[in-house]
Design a protein around this motif. Structure first.
Motif, PDB file in Angstrom:
ATOM      1  N   SER A 110       0.794  -1.255   0.134  1.00 30.61           N
ATOM      2  CA  SER A 110      -0.104  -0.137   0.062  1.00 30.61           C
ATOM      3  C   SER A 110       0.769   1.253  -0.063  1.00 30.61           C
ATOM      4  CB  SER A 110      -0.888  -0.116   1.094  1.00 30.61           C
ATOM      5  OG  SER A 110      -1.548   1.189   1.437  1.00 30.61           O
ATOM      6  N   LYS A 170      -0.373   4.202   0.090  1.00 35.07           N
ATOM      7  CA  LYS A 170      -0.976   5.068   0.976  1.00 35.07           C
ATOM      8  C   LYS A 170      -0.465   4.626   2.455  1.00 35.07           C
ATOM      9  CE  LYS A 170      -5.638   6.302   2.937  1.00 35.07           C
ATOM     10  NZ  LYS A 170      -6.976   5.816   3.005  1.00 35.07           N
ATOM     11  N   TYR A 171      -0.516   3.625   2.959  1.00 36.32           N
ATOM     12  CA  TYR A 171       0.058   3.275   4.117  1.00 36.32           C
ATOM     13  C   TYR A 171       1.364   2.919   4.349  1.00 36.32           C
ATOM     14  CZ  TYR A 171      -4.912   2.766   5.377  1.00 36.32           C
ATOM     15  OH  TYR A 171      -6.243   3.282   5.441  1.00 36.32           O
ATOM     16  N   LYS A 173       2.872   0.110   3.573  1.00 37.76           N
ATOM     17  CA  LYS A 173       3.232  -1.156   4.244  1.00 37.76           C
ATOM     18  C   LYS A 173       2.689  -2.090   3.538  1.00 37.76           C
ATOM     19  CE  LYS A 173       2.306   0.386   8.962  1.00 37.76           C
ATOM     20  NZ  LYS A 173       1.455   0.061  10.302  1.00 37.76           N
ATOM     21  N   LEU A 181      -2.972  -5.164   7.171  1.00 37.84           N
ATOM     22  CA  LEU A 181      -1.746  -4.410   6.901  1.00 37.84           C
ATOM     23  C   LEU A 181      -0.845  -5.147   7.718  1.00 37.84           C
ATOM     24  CD1 LEU A 181      -2.870  -0.668   7.163  1.00 37.84           C
ATOM     25  CD2 LEU A 181      -1.882  -1.656   5.052  1.00 37.84           C
ATOM     26  N   ASP A 221       2.555  -4.950   9.812  1.00 40.91           N
ATOM     27  CA  ASP A 221       3.720  -4.152  10.326  1.00 40.91           C
ATOM     28  C   ASP A 221       4.777  -4.835  10.719  1.00 40.91           C
ATOM     29  OD1 ASP A 221       5.072  -2.570  11.975  1.00 40.91           O
ATOM     30  OD2 ASP A 221       3.422  -1.610  13.219  1.00 40.91           O
TER      31      ASP A 221
END
Length: 116
Positions: free
Chosen positions: A58, A60-61, A63, A91, A93
């Motif tokens: 992503s 946007k994120y 990640k 997502l 992490d």
């Protein structure tokens, strides 16, 4: 190197090792029925030749994530719909422990929604 391997080797460490580990766990969770293919340039996992989930990144994120087919039927606060109709994403992490058991339980739940 096959195209799936090439996809992973374009990813920097430590993300590459994390995704390869998760890939191994997904494939080992049901070796008779889960297979892997490259679709749209992404590693897709299929259950009895039907879409199950895939990996992507992503922007946007910033990640990597796992996207689950039939995600619209999964009700977990960790999953993000973001305007998709059939897929929800989880997502990943890379700074935290990978939720392998949660991911495998989501896959098991998605498998129940797949008609074969």
């Amino acid at each position: 190197m096959n195209p799936i391997q090439e996809y992973f080797y374009r990813i920097e460490e430590p993300e590459r090792s994390t995704l390869l580990f998760l890939r191994k766990k997904i494939l080992e969770s049901d070796p008779e029925h889960i297979s892997e293919t490259l679709s749209f340039g992404l590693p897709f996992f299929k259950y009895k030749k039907k879409m199950l989930c895939y990996f992507y990144y992503s922007k946007k994120y910033k990640k990597h994530y796992v996207s689950f087919y039939h995600g619209d039927r999964l009700n977990y606060p960790e999953l993000i719909l973001e305007g998709r109709k059939k897929f929800k994403i989880l997502l990943l992490d890379m700074e935290e422990d990978l939720p392998v058991q949660f991911i495998l339980s989501l896959i098991a739940e998605v498998k129940q929604h797949i008609r074969v």
